[in-house]
Design a protein around this motif. Sequence first.
Motif, mmCIF file in Angstrom:
data_model
loop_
_atom_site.group_PDB
_atom_site.id
_atom_site.type_symbol
_atom_site.label_atom_id
_atom_site.label_comp_id
_atom_site.label_asym_id
_atom_site.label_seq_id
_atom_site.Cartn_x
_atom_site.Cartn_y
_atom_site.Cartn_z
ATOM 1 N N ALA A 1 0.828 -1.212 0.000
ATOM 2 C CA ALA A 1 0.000 0.000 0.000
ATOM 3 C C ALA A 1 0.859 1.257 0.000
ATOM 4 O O ALA A 1 0.560 2.234 -0.699
ATOM 5 N N ASN B 1 2.275 1.647 -3.494
ATOM 6 C CA ASN B 1 1.231 2.159 -4.394
ATOM 7 C C ASN B 1 0.966 3.637 -4.151
ATOM 8 O O ASN B 1 0.734 4.403 -5.097
ATOM 9 N N LEU B 2 0.992 4.038 -2.886
ATOM 10 C CA LEU B 2 0.777 5.451 -2.573
ATOM 11 C C LEU B 2 1.886 6.313 -3.165
ATOM 12 O O LEU B 2 1.623 7.412 -3.668
ATOM 13 N N TYR C 1 1.185 6.463 -6.938
ATOM 14 C CA TYR C 1 -0.034 7.233 -7.172
ATOM 15 C C TYR C 1 0.163 8.712 -6.866
ATOM 16 O O TYR C 1 -0.208 9.586 -7.658
ATOM 17 N N ILE D 1 -3.050 0.282 -10.536
ATOM 18 C CA ILE D 1 -2.876 1.522 -9.780
ATOM 19 C C ILE D 1 -2.896 2.739 -10.707
ATOM 20 O O ILE D 1 -3.312 3.837 -10.307
ATOM 21 N N LEU E 1 -4.283 0.984 -1.152
ATOM 22 C CA LEU E 1 -3.750 2.235 -0.633
ATOM 23 C C LEU E 1 -3.864 2.245 0.889
ATOM 24 O O LEU E 1 -4.682 1.499 1.449
#
Length: 311
Positions: free
Chosen positions: A86, A89-90, A93, A175, A264
């Motif tokens: 997570a 991915n953050l 992103y 993502i 996330l």
Amino acid sequence: MSQTLTSSSQAARTPAPARSPADRIAQWIPKLVLSPTLVIVVVFFYGFIFWTGLLSFTNSRMLPSYGLVGWDNYVRLFNNERWLVALGNLGIYAFLFIAICLVLGLLLAILLDQKIRAEGALRTIYLYPMALSFIVTGTVWKWMLNPQVGLEQFVQSLGWDSFQFDWLVNPDFSIYTVVIAAVWQSSGFVMALFLAGLRGVDDSIIKAAQIDGASRFTIYTRIIIPSLRPVFFSAFIMLAHIAIKSFDLALALTGGGPGISSDLPAIFMYQLSFTRNQMGIGAASAMIMLLTVIAILVPYLYSELRVKKHD
């Protein structure tokens, strides 16, 4: 001299006129009006932050428990593979979301700043996505990117049978679908910030540069865009806050999947706290998110206060 001192001492001993009940009511009305808001902020904002921080140091599971376990939840959190995914991915992103929104918002603002026709209509079109909730945005883009009924199926129906766009169901690219939907919704808001900044630039500086023979490209790159530094900083803070707390958009679009490929921190926190009965670890993840937001806000507030102090 003595007469002056005597008169001043008499004035000092003169009692102030008594205030009427109407004056006292007028003085207390603002305090009474603001007091409910103050109580709500203290209890439901700072109070819940403190409570969440307390739960992060307890063995709470399905229900709050107050048996202290120290930093154990934080250790377990950073040993959790899903939390590390997570966070990764953050990072992807947030970087793409902020960078694309800043570039696209600036370009759109520069376009509208050229005094083009139908500027009001275009500005409304660019800003319209921000009026939608993230749940609606996620649902619409989930339909658009669905390989069975969305963009892929539409292009293939036009005769391009080899076209494939399966990012929504591809763990390696899911993502990025969240990035696409988030940029679509937020870039218009960034455009509005930059447009306001562009309209606030002193025209005399631009005219002086034009008289000196500077091209339009040079004027924007050397004069106008550098003067928008405060707007860049403000937009960055807002976009970073949106990225860190992103929950409903990703949940509606991908649900954190396939698997945990688009998970996330906000989704992780919600699911561990309320569906997997690990409230202590969920509270720890919430505090990490809060500290990340604070780490971004503190430099901004410090720079703003320093500028005002020098002014």
